[in-house]
Scaffold this active site. Structure first.
Site, mmCIF file in Angstrom:
data_model
loop_
_atom_site.group_PDB
_atom_site.id
_atom_site.type_symbol
_atom_site.label_atom_id
_atom_site.label_comp_id
_atom_site.label_asym_id
_atom_site.label_seq_id
_atom_site.Cartn_x
_atom_site.Cartn_y
_atom_site.Cartn_z
ATOM 1 N N ASP A 114 70.098 8.802 52.406
ATOM 2 C CA ASP A 114 69.065 9.770 52.025
ATOM 3 C C ASP A 114 67.788 8.999 51.732
ATOM 4 O O ASP A 114 67.812 7.793 51.478
ATOM 5 C CB ASP A 114 69.490 10.567 50.788
ATOM 6 N N SER A 115 66.669 9.724 51.741
ATOM 7 C CA SER A 115 65.400 9.079 51.416
ATOM 8 C C SER A 115 65.380 8.616 49.957
ATOM 9 O O SER A 115 64.591 7.754 49.600
ATOM 10 C CB SER A 115 64.253 10.053 51.672
ATOM 11 N N CYS B 248 69.900 13.383 54.400
ATOM 12 C CA CYS B 248 68.495 13.806 54.298
ATOM 13 C C CYS B 248 68.142 14.775 55.439
ATOM 14 O O CYS B 248 68.284 14.440 56.622
ATOM 15 C CB CYS B 248 67.619 12.553 54.395
ATOM 16 N N GLU C 241 61.562 14.494 41.054
ATOM 17 C CA GLU C 241 61.522 13.039 40.848
ATOM 18 C C GLU C 241 60.972 12.698 39.465
ATOM 19 O O GLU C 241 61.312 11.672 38.893
ATOM 20 C CB GLU C 241 60.657 12.382 41.929
ATOM 21 N N CYS D 207 67.080 20.858 51.516
ATOM 22 C CA CYS D 207 66.508 19.567 51.110
ATOM 23 C C CYS D 207 67.439 19.058 50.025
ATOM 24 O O CYS D 207 67.829 19.822 49.128
ATOM 25 C CB CYS D 207 65.096 19.750 50.586
ATOM 26 N N HIS E 226 67.113 17.341 47.462
ATOM 27 C CA HIS E 226 66.665 17.417 46.062
ATOM 28 C C HIS E 226 66.799 18.821 45.468
ATOM 29 O O HIS E 226 66.970 18.965 44.260
ATOM 30 C CB HIS E 226 65.185 17.038 45.952
HETATM 31 N N1 DGL Z 1 65.814 13.948 51.126
HETATM 32 C C1 DGL Z 1 64.781 14.775 51.673
HETATM 33 C C2 DGL Z 1 65.350 15.948 52.466
HETATM 34 O O1 DGL Z 1 66.509 16.305 52.325
HETATM 35 C C3 DGL Z 1 63.857 15.288 50.610
HETATM 36 C C4 DGL Z 1 63.083 14.262 49.854
HETATM 37 C C5 DGL Z 1 61.983 13.593 50.641
HETATM 38 O O2 DGL Z 1 60.969 14.256 50.988
HETATM 39 O O3 DGL Z 1 62.134 12.422 50.900
HETATM 40 O O4 DGL Z 1 64.645 16.528 53.247
#
Ligand code: DGL
Length: 296
Positions: free
Chosen positions: A6-7, A69, A166, A200, A202
């Protein structure tokens, strides 16, 4: 191992469901927190970052990598599957979260689920809430058009939610204001969705607040269980990959890595997973060779 990418730490919302459904496998989670958020980044950059992350996970011994992600699944998966894997790692696999999510949304059951237990999720409009990058890629709409051409899919970008999450702002009037900012127009529009997908990693962290401001008759769906269920199903159908994955007797090993501060990642990670975790720091390297990127 199964690699999960994930990011940042948000993918742990999906990782948690994988551990609950398939605890026996060995896992390695990587969050590219140093370069997160990915949400507003270009396709070239998301592909470059994701490619470096996948490369590292492969080097650590992951046979299979799941891009938890959504933004990476939307903007990098196709190029990684079609260009990078054949050129560099032909026997490894990388899976994303968009196709399985859409399958679940439109009521396509996991292939191994007995017919009498298949849920009927069809009918009514669906709203997909995601990052700007995921929405602009149109990936959800493209998949939905293939699998259920009649489905009315509304896509809503919620760019202010990831920064709030965050910053640890998961409740309170300020956050509620920004949650309503993106949701209220959906509820006032001509075609009120019957279901909302949090597309997403998050967003499930805002679930309580989203649920609170959403009319009770609208279903709010997180991706974790969907992805875990569909991955289990995929592994049952891909025995050659399943046999290559290491595992423990009842519970496998878990490794956590971030490209940024380990303490910060551990603090968020422990809140999501509900248990203490050891986190290692990694520095990702550029991948040799041109990206050969093709636009979707
Ligand atoms: N992990 C990203 C997603 O699921 C969201 C967070 C980001 O923008 O990096 O799209």
């Amino acid at each position: 191992m199964i690699g999960v990418f994930d990011s940042g730490f948000g993918g742990l919302t999906i990782f948690k469901s994988l551990l609950e459904r398939m605890p026996e496998y060995d896992y390695l989670y990587l969050g590219d927190s140093a370069r997160s958020p990915y949400g507003a980044r270009s396709m070239e950059v998301v592909h470059k970052f994701t490619r470096e992350s996948v490369e590292w996970l492969f080097e650590q011994g992951c046979e299979l990598v799941v891009l938890a992600c959504n933004t990476a699944s939307a903007k990098a998966l196709k190029n990684i599957q079609q260009l990078d894997l054949p050129a560099r790692w032909p026997d490894r696999r990388v899976l994303g979260v968009i196709r399985p999510s859409v399958e679940a949304l439109v009521g396509i059951p996991p292939a191994t689920l007995p017919a009498h237990r298949r849920p009927d999720l069809t009918g009514g409009s669906v709203a997909v809430l995601a990052t700007r990058g995921t929405v602009l890629s149109n990936s959800y709409a493209i998949e939905a058009a293939k699998l259920a051409p009649g489905l009315n899919l509304i896509q809503q970008a919620c760019p202010l939610w990831v920064p709030l999450i965050e910053a640890g702002e998961l409740s309170g009037v300020g956050t509620e204001h920004f949650v309503r900012h993106y949701l209220d127009p959906l509820f006032k529009g001509p075609d009120v969705p019957k279901r909302i997908l949090l597309a997403c990693t998050h967003y499930p962290l805002l679930y309580s607040l989203i649920r609170q401001v959403t009319p009770p008759e609208i279903e709010v769906i997180s991706q974790g269980e969907i992805i875990a269920h569909r991955l289990e199903d995929w592994l049952r159908r891909h025995g050659e990959m399943d046999r290559r994955l290491s595992r423990g007797q009842s519970e496998g090993t878990r490794r956590y890595a971030t490209t940024d501060d380990v303490a910060w990642f551990a603090e968020h990670g422990e809140r999501i997973l509900g248990c203490p975790i050891q986190v290692e720091n990694v520095e990702l390297q550029p991948v040799e060779g041109g990206s050969g990127i093709t636009a979707t």
